[in-house]
Motif scaffolding. Structure first.
Motif, PDB file in Angstrom:
ATOM      1  N   SER A   1      -7.162 -38.089  -7.068  1.00 23.20           N
ATOM      2  CA  SER A   1      -5.920 -37.400  -7.394  1.00 23.20           C
ATOM      3  C   SER A   1      -5.121 -38.141  -8.463  1.00 23.20           C
ATOM      4  CB  SER A   1      -5.058 -37.245  -6.135  1.00 23.20           C
ATOM      5  OG  SER A   1      -5.717 -36.465  -5.163  1.00 23.20           O
ATOM      6  N   ALA A   2      -5.138 -39.467  -8.410  1.00 24.56           N
ATOM      7  CA  ALA A   2      -4.329 -40.263  -9.329  1.00 24.56           C
ATOM      8  C   ALA A   2      -4.960 -40.407 -10.710  1.00 24.56           C
ATOM      9  CB  ALA A   2      -4.085 -41.643  -8.731  1.00 24.56           C
ATOM     10  N   ARG A   3      -6.222 -40.097 -10.825  1.00 29.58           N
ATOM     11  CA  ARG A   3      -6.904 -40.287 -12.106  1.00 29.58           C
ATOM     12  C   ARG A   3      -6.688 -39.086 -13.019  1.00 29.58           C
ATOM     13  NH1 ARG A   3     -11.812 -40.480 -10.379  1.00 29.58           N
ATOM     14  NH2 ARG A   3     -12.374 -38.411 -11.115  1.00 29.58           N
ATOM     15  N   PRO A   4      -6.341 -39.308 -14.282  1.00 28.66           N
ATOM     16  CA  PRO A   4      -6.235 -38.181 -15.218  1.00 28.66           C
ATOM     17  C   PRO A   4      -7.572 -37.458 -15.336  1.00 28.66           C
ATOM     18  CG  PRO A   4      -5.260 -40.173 -16.145  1.00 28.66           C
ATOM     19  CD  PRO A   4      -6.013 -40.596 -14.911  1.00 28.66           C
ATOM     20  N   GLY A   5      -7.521 -36.179 -15.534  1.00 29.34           N
ATOM     21  CA  GLY A   5      -8.756 -35.415 -15.681  1.00 29.34           C
ATOM     22  C   GLY A   5      -8.512 -33.953 -15.396  1.00 29.34           C
ATOM     23  N   SER A   6      -9.531 -33.151 -15.654  1.00 30.36           N
ATOM     24  CA  SER A   6      -9.402 -31.705 -15.464  1.00 30.36           C
ATOM     25  C   SER A   6      -9.456 -31.337 -13.995  1.00 30.36           C
ATOM     26  CB  SER A   6     -10.533 -30.986 -16.203  1.00 30.36           C
ATOM     27  OG  SER A   6     -11.761 -31.191 -15.534  1.00 30.36           O
ATOM     28  N   GLY A   7      -8.884 -30.173 -13.702  1.00 25.20           N
ATOM     29  CA  GLY A   7      -8.928 -29.677 -12.326  1.00 25.20           C
ATOM     30  C   GLY A   7     -10.328 -29.429 -11.847  1.00 25.20           C
ATOM     31  N   ASP A   8     -11.214 -28.957 -12.739  1.00 26.88           N
ATOM     32  CA  ASP A   8     -12.589 -28.680 -12.342  1.00 26.88           C
ATOM     33  C   ASP A   8     -13.311 -29.964 -11.933  1.00 26.88           C
ATOM     34  OD1 ASP A   8     -12.236 -26.012 -12.810  1.00 26.88           O
ATOM     35  OD2 ASP A   8     -13.172 -26.029 -14.792  1.00 26.88           O
ATOM     36  N   ASP A   9     -13.097 -31.030 -12.701  1.00 25.24           N
ATOM     37  CA  ASP A   9     -13.735 -32.307 -12.371  1.00 25.24           C
ATOM     38  C   ASP A   9     -13.239 -32.823 -11.022  1.00 25.24           C
ATOM     39  OD1 ASP A   9     -15.167 -32.260 -14.700  1.00 25.24           O
ATOM     40  OD2 ASP A   9     -13.796 -33.584 -15.799  1.00 25.24           O
ATOM     41  N   LYS A  10     -11.938 -32.758 -10.811  1.00 25.91           N
ATOM     42  CA  LYS A  10     -11.368 -33.236  -9.556  1.00 25.91           C
ATOM     43  C   LYS A  10     -11.833 -32.381  -8.388  1.00 25.91           C
ATOM     44  CE  LYS A  10      -7.233 -35.434 -11.427  1.00 25.91           C
ATOM     45  NZ  LYS A  10      -5.764 -35.531 -11.370  1.00 25.91           N
ATOM     46  N   ALA A  11     -11.915 -31.081  -8.591  1.00 27.33           N
ATOM     47  CA  ALA A  11     -12.363 -30.180  -7.533  1.00 27.33           C
ATOM     48  C   ALA A  11     -13.762 -30.539  -7.076  1.00 27.33           C
ATOM     49  CB  ALA A  11     -12.315 -28.733  -8.019  1.00 27.33           C
ATOM     50  N   ALA A  12     -14.653 -30.811  -8.016  1.00 28.01           N
ATOM     51  CA  ALA A  12     -16.032 -31.155  -7.663  1.00 28.01           C
ATOM     52  C   ALA A  12     -16.080 -32.454  -6.870  1.00 28.01           C
ATOM     53  CB  ALA A  12     -16.880 -31.263  -8.923  1.00 28.01           C
ATOM     54  N   GLU A  13     -15.300 -33.442  -7.297  1.00 28.47           N
ATOM     55  CA  GLU A  13     -15.303 -34.722  -6.585  1.00 28.47           C
ATOM     56  C   GLU A  13     -14.687 -34.585  -5.202  1.00 28.47           C
ATOM     57  OE1 GLU A  13     -14.667 -38.487  -8.678  1.00 28.47           O
ATOM     58  OE2 GLU A  13     -14.033 -37.262 -10.378  1.00 28.47           O
ATOM     59  N   LEU A  14     -13.577 -33.851  -5.087  1.00 30.04           N
ATOM     60  CA  LEU A  14     -12.957 -33.654  -3.782  1.00 30.04           C
ATOM     61  C   LEU A  14     -13.889 -32.909  -2.832  1.00 30.04           C
ATOM     62  CD1 LEU A  14      -9.333 -32.708  -4.886  1.00 30.04           C
ATOM     63  CD2 LEU A  14     -10.023 -34.793  -3.696  1.00 30.04           C
ATOM     64  N   ALA A  15     -14.623 -31.941  -3.352  1.00 26.19           N
ATOM     65  CA  ALA A  15     -15.574 -31.204  -2.520  1.00 26.19           C
ATOM     66  C   ALA A  15     -16.658 -32.131  -1.992  1.00 26.19           C
ATOM     67  CB  ALA A  15     -16.190 -30.062  -3.320  1.00 26.19           C
ATOM     68  N   THR A  16     -17.135 -33.043  -2.834  1.00 27.11           N
ATOM     69  CA  THR A  16     -18.166 -33.997  -2.405  1.00 27.11           C
ATOM     70  C   THR A  16     -17.624 -34.956  -1.358  1.00 27.11           C
ATOM     71  OG1 THR A  16     -19.280 -33.878  -4.553  1.00 27.11           O
ATOM     72  CG2 THR A  16     -19.731 -35.820  -3.189  1.00 27.11           C
ATOM     73  N   ILE A  17     -16.414 -35.460  -1.579  1.00 27.38           N
ATOM     74  CA  ILE A  17     -15.796 -36.377  -0.623  1.00 27.38           C
ATOM     75  C   ILE A  17     -15.639 -35.717   0.742  1.00 27.38           C
ATOM     76  CG2 ILE A  17     -13.639 -37.582  -0.047  1.00 27.38           C
ATOM     77  CD1 ILE A  17     -13.307 -37.995  -3.128  1.00 27.38           C
ATOM     78  N   THR A  18     -15.139 -34.479   0.731  1.00 29.18           N
ATOM     79  CA  THR A  18     -14.923 -33.755   1.982  1.00 29.18           C
ATOM     80  C   THR A  18     -16.241 -33.447   2.687  1.00 29.18           C
ATOM     81  OG1 THR A  18     -12.918 -32.771   1.060  1.00 29.18           O
ATOM     82  CG2 THR A  18     -13.850 -31.715   2.995  1.00 29.18           C
ATOM     83  N   ALA A  19     -17.254 -33.068   1.930  1.00 34.58           N
ATOM     84  CA  ALA A  19     -18.568 -32.768   2.520  1.00 34.58           C
ATOM     85  C   ALA A  19     -19.164 -34.011   3.160  1.00 34.58           C
ATOM     86  CB  ALA A  19     -19.508 -32.207   1.456  1.00 34.58           C
ATOM     87  N   ASP A  20     -19.034 -35.159   2.492  1.00 40.71           N
ATOM     88  CA  ASP A  20     -19.542 -36.413   3.054  1.00 40.71           C
ATOM     89  C   ASP A  20     -18.819 -36.750   4.355  1.00 40.71           C
ATOM     90  OD1 ASP A  20     -21.296 -36.658   0.955  1.00 40.71           O
ATOM     91  OD2 ASP A  20     -20.106 -38.151  -0.124  1.00 40.71           O
ATOM     92  N   TYR A  21     -17.499 -36.565   4.360  1.00 37.95           N
ATOM     93  CA  TYR A  21     -16.719 -36.853   5.557  1.00 37.95           C
ATOM     94  C   TYR A  21     -17.126 -35.919   6.695  1.00 37.95           C
ATOM     95  CZ  TYR A  21     -12.784 -37.204   8.763  1.00 37.95           C
ATOM     96  OH  TYR A  21     -12.030 -37.380   9.896  1.00 37.95           O
ATOM     97  N   ARG A  22     -17.227 -34.640   6.394  1.00 38.96           N
ATOM     98  CA  ARG A  22     -17.584 -33.668   7.422  1.00 38.96           C
ATOM     99  C   ARG A  22     -18.954 -33.981   8.019  1.00 38.96           C
ATOM    100  NH1 ARG A  22     -16.646 -29.606   4.594  1.00 38.96           N
ATOM    101  NH2 ARG A  22     -18.769 -29.142   3.906  1.00 38.96           N
ATOM    102  N   SER A  23     -19.886 -34.421   7.176  1.00 35.39           N
ATOM    103  CA  SER A  23     -21.202 -34.784   7.665  1.00 35.39           C
ATOM    104  C   SER A  23     -21.132 -35.958   8.630  1.00 35.39           C
ATOM    105  CB  SER A  23     -22.116 -35.119   6.480  1.00 35.39           C
ATOM    106  OG  SER A  23     -23.372 -35.544   6.917  1.00 35.39           O
ATOM    107  N   THR A  24     -20.297 -36.948   8.296  1.00 38.03           N
ATOM    108  CA  THR A  24     -20.131 -38.111   9.170  1.00 38.03           C
ATOM    109  C   THR A  24     -19.561 -37.694  10.531  1.00 38.03           C
ATOM    110  OG1 THR A  24     -19.799 -39.627   7.319  1.00 38.03           O
ATOM    111  CG2 THR A  24     -18.943 -40.317   9.455  1.00 38.03           C
ATOM    112  N   VAL A  25     -18.551 -36.850  10.509  1.00 42.85           N
ATOM    113  CA  VAL A  25     -17.898 -36.424  11.755  1.00 42.85           C
ATOM    114  C   VAL A  25     -18.862 -35.603  12.617  1.00 42.85           C
ATOM    115  CG1 VAL A  25     -16.056 -35.005  12.728  1.00 42.85           C
ATOM    116  CG2 VAL A  25     -15.581 -36.534  10.813  1.00 42.85           C
ATOM    117  N   GLU A  26     -19.599 -34.707  11.995  1.00 41.15           N
ATOM    118  CA  GLU A  26     -20.519 -33.865  12.758  1.00 41.15           C
ATOM    119  C   GLU A  26     -21.629 -34.694  13.381  1.00 41.15           C
ATOM    120  OE1 GLU A  26     -21.652 -30.786  10.070  1.00 41.15           O
ATOM    121  OE2 GLU A  26     -19.757 -29.685  10.296  1.00 41.15           O
ATOM    122  N   ARG A  27     -22.094 -35.716  12.675  1.00 34.97           N
ATOM    123  CA  ARG A  27     -23.117 -36.601  13.271  1.00 34.97           C
ATOM    124  C   ARG A  27     -22.521 -37.378  14.439  1.00 34.97           C
ATOM    125  NH1 ARG A  27     -24.251 -37.921   7.854  1.00 34.97           N
ATOM    126  NH2 ARG A  27     -23.202 -39.921   8.122  1.00 34.97           N
ATOM    127  N   ALA A  28     -21.267 -37.799  14.291  1.00 35.35           N
ATOM    128  CA  ALA A  28     -20.619 -38.602  15.334  1.00 35.35           C
ATOM    129  C   ALA A  28     -20.271 -37.772  16.562  1.00 35.35           C
ATOM    130  CB  ALA A  28     -19.370 -39.268  14.770  1.00 35.35           C
TER     131      ALA A  28
END
Length: 404
Positions: free
Chosen positions: A376-403
């Protein structure tokens, strides 16, 4: 000192975890007594989320209809920037393929729902208020639980087969089991929370998560089915802002009043369109402020016939909205093990199951908070940030579902 009673299982704390534990034990034919330090249990707090796996537990305990009558089955998360531009949308609950919903609900209403069920099923005296657990000692085949009756100013003693410390952030049971290991670690973030009634909010089943380039975040979602039935929305909102340096903090409480003047500067320049954040904050019935904190995972929760559950065992950042859900999953696992094994073996198996899972989520919450703030704090386009946020959230969700 008097010997007040004998109970199969004594549970310290009548929060969500402690009450769910009593219900789960009762469902398996195990008696329990819940001791609550507060003289009265009132529907306090603001909104929380209950994840589908935990909803499945509550539904199996016969509380599905009651949950549906009070909470909102969240359908989607919308990720925005501070100008109101939608970066991406993620389905939740049934819309994401889960057999049960994700519920957004008032914490106090959920606690009341659980309390009513415990008193109805276990009896009016199954929950004893004004009783503060301040110590215990283990015997060859049980636990002597030392309590203070706050109304009478008298000490008492309860004999039990086991003691479960579900007494939250300031757990007396944890302090006795792990002296000197209660350090709270802050993220350098303060959270302001409140509730505001609105004419409506999006489709009535959506949560928004908005960020700016200072890594300030607003989370907002409706929590009341009763308001929705009247065409209204009771909006739970949380503003998270960097206010300090990450590291150990001296203390934290969930009910410290916050000031409107302290939070408004953090949303200077924000424009979310139809949602006027200044108006939402200004009309909140109450504002609470507390630091975002957790504790380092323990190598062991309990010993012998004493264990921990919920925040007493695994306090975590509210990032990911998993604290209450993990306490509910703790309750189900503990009851299952106690129904199959002798007490010391059951508690050991319970910890072997739940401790690695909750440790993984504590660490995942820290990782996701750091990663999302960095993006969020890094300058950049919304599309770039959206892709990274989606990856972060997917990784987190995977961890929680395994746990889970």
């Amino acid at each position: 000192m008097s010997n007040d009673t004998t109970a199969d299982i004594v549970i310290a704390g009548a929060g969500i975890g402690g009450l769910t534990t009593a219900l789960a034990l009762h469902a398996r034919g195990i008696a329990a007594t819940v001791l609550e330090s507060a003289p009265e249990i009132r529907p306090l707090g603001v909104g929380i989320n209950i994840q589908p796996a935990a909803v499945a537990v509550l539904t199996a305990l016969g509380l599905g209809d009651a949950l549906a009558a009070t909470g909102i089955p969240t359908r989607a998360h919308h990720y925005l920037d501070h100008t109101g531009v939608t970066l991406w949308t993620e389905p939740r609950g049934v819309a994401a393929g889960h057999p049960c919903p994700q519920y957004s609900v008032h914490r106090g209403e959920l606690q009341t729902l659980l309390l009513d069920a415990v008193r109805e099923r276990l009896g009016r005296h199954a929950v004893r208020t004004g009783m503060r657990v301040h110590g215990f000692e283990q015997t060859r085949d049980g636990v002597r639980v030392h309590v203070r009756d706050r109304a009478r100013g008298a000490d008492g003693l309860l004999e039990a087969a086991a003691l479960v410390g579900a007494d939250g952030l300031h757990s007396a049971v944890r302090a006795r089991l792990h002296p000197g290991q209660g350090t709270l670690y802050g993220a350098g973030v303060d959270m302001w929370r409140g509730l505001t009634e609105l004419d409506g909010f999006l489709d009535g089943r959506t949560m928004i998560l908005a960020n700016d380039e200072r890594a300030t975040r607003l989370v907002a979602y409706p929590i009341s089915a009763r308001h929705a039935a009247r065409g209204r929305a009771l909006l739970n909102w949380v503003l998270l802002a960097s206010t300090g340096t990450p590291g150990p903090v001296g203390g934290a409480d969930w009910d410290v009043p916050g000031r409107l003047a302290d939070l408004l500067p953090h949303v200077s320049g924000w424009d979310l369109g139809a949602l006027d954040v200044h108006d939402v904050f200004s009309r909140s019935t109450r504002i609470l402020r507390y630091p975002m904190v957790d504790r380092a995972p323990l190598e062991r929760w309990g010993r012998g016939r004493v264990t921990l559950l919920g925040d007493a065992a695994h306090l975590m950042y509210p990032i990911g909205a998993n604290g209450a859900s993990q306490a509910i999953l703790d309750a189900a696992a503990l009851a299952a093990e106690l129904s199959r094994h002798d007490v010391p073996s059951a508690l050991e198996r319970y910890e072997d199951d739940r401790r690695p899972a909750t440790t993984a989520i504590i660490l995942a919450n820290r990782k996701m908070d750091h990663a999302e703030r960095a993006v969020s704090a890094r300058p950049g386009s919304g599309d770039d940030k959206a892709a990274e946020l989606a990856t972060i959230t997917a990784d987190y969700r995977s961890t929680v579902e395994r746990a889970s």
